[in-house]
Design an enzyme around this catalytic site. Structure first.
Site, short mmCIF file in Angstrom:
data_model
loop_
_atom_site.label_atom_id
_atom_site.label_comp_id
_atom_site.label_asym_id
_atom_site.label_seq_id
_atom_site.Cartn_x
_atom_site.Cartn_y
_atom_site.Cartn_z
N ILE A 8 -6.16 10.87 -5.64
CA ILE A 8 -6.03 12.23 -5.18
C ILE A 8 -4.71 12.69 -4.75
O ILE A 8 -4.19 12.19 -3.80
CB ILE A 8 -7.33 12.87 -4.23
CG1 ILE A 8 -8.77 12.23 -4.75
CG2 ILE A 8 -7.23 14.24 -3.77
CD1 ILE A 8 -9.99 12.29 -3.76
N ASN A 10 -3.20 15.02 -2.83
CA ASN A 10 -2.68 15.12 -1.53
C ASN A 10 -3.18 14.26 -0.35
O ASN A 10 -3.06 14.24 0.69
CB ASN A 10 -3.43 16.54 -0.95
CG ASN A 10 -2.86 17.83 -1.66
OD1 ASN A 10 -1.71 17.73 -1.97
ND2 ASN A 10 -3.67 18.74 -2.30
N CYS A 11 -3.63 13.02 -0.86
CA CYS A 11 -3.91 11.91 0.00
C CYS A 11 -2.82 11.29 0.71
O CYS A 11 -2.04 10.86 -0.12
CB CYS A 11 -4.76 10.86 -0.62
SG CYS A 11 -5.08 9.24 0.05
N ASP A 12 -2.62 10.97 1.79
CA ASP A 12 -1.53 10.14 2.36
C ASP A 12 -1.05 9.12 1.74
O ASP A 12 0.02 8.77 1.58
CB ASP A 12 -1.59 10.08 3.87
CG ASP A 12 -1.59 11.47 4.77
OD1 ASP A 12 -0.99 12.38 3.97
OD2 ASP A 12 -1.96 11.55 5.74
N LYS A 15 0.61 9.84 -1.47
CA LYS A 15 1.98 10.24 -1.23
C LYS A 15 2.83 8.99 -1.14
O LYS A 15 4.12 9.06 -1.40
CB LYS A 15 1.95 11.18 -0.32
CG LYS A 15 1.37 12.52 -0.39
CD LYS A 15 1.37 13.46 0.71
CE LYS A 15 0.44 14.69 0.51
NZ LYS A 15 0.51 15.42 1.27
#
Length: 116
Positions: A8, A10-12, A15
């Site tokens: 996903i 926007n998951c840290d 990223k």
């Protein structure tokens, strides 16, 4: 070599993985669960490498948001149904590269995986 990273956007952890891949110059295709979902055949293929239990992110908000009834009595077929319905339950990132699979982000493991 073909590399696909699943997760996903926007998951840290995702990223961090994207940053690592960019800095290492690794070309990849991104499969975004939010846009493309995930199918049972893919989950079964991954489970053949890791076991279905390791696919589930039991530390995430989605897992914590499940009812006690959904968490208990979890078996393989039901786990696939839950992960298809709620792909944020799947541990991230999942990286496939030429038949090999790696889950989760750790810079040392990424170094090893991509420099074999």
């Amino acid at each position: 070599m073909t590399t696909t990273i699943y997760g996903i956007k926007n998951c840290d952890s995702m990223k961090k993985a994207f940053t690592w891949l960019k800095e290492a110059g690794v070309a990849y295709e991104f499969h975004d669960y939010a846009r493309r979902g995930i199918d049972e055949d893919t989950l079964k293929r991954w489970a053949a490498h890791t076991g279905w239990e390791k696919l589930i992110n039991t530390k995430g908000l989605t897992w914590r948001g499940l009812s006690d009834a959904e968490k208990s009595n979890l078996y393989e077929a039901r786990a696939y149904q839950l992960m298809i319905a709620k792909p944020s339950l799947i541990r991230r990132p999942v990286v496939e590269r030429d038949g090999q699979l790696m889950m989760g982000f750790d810079p040392t493991r990424f170094d090893e995986f991509f420099n074999q």
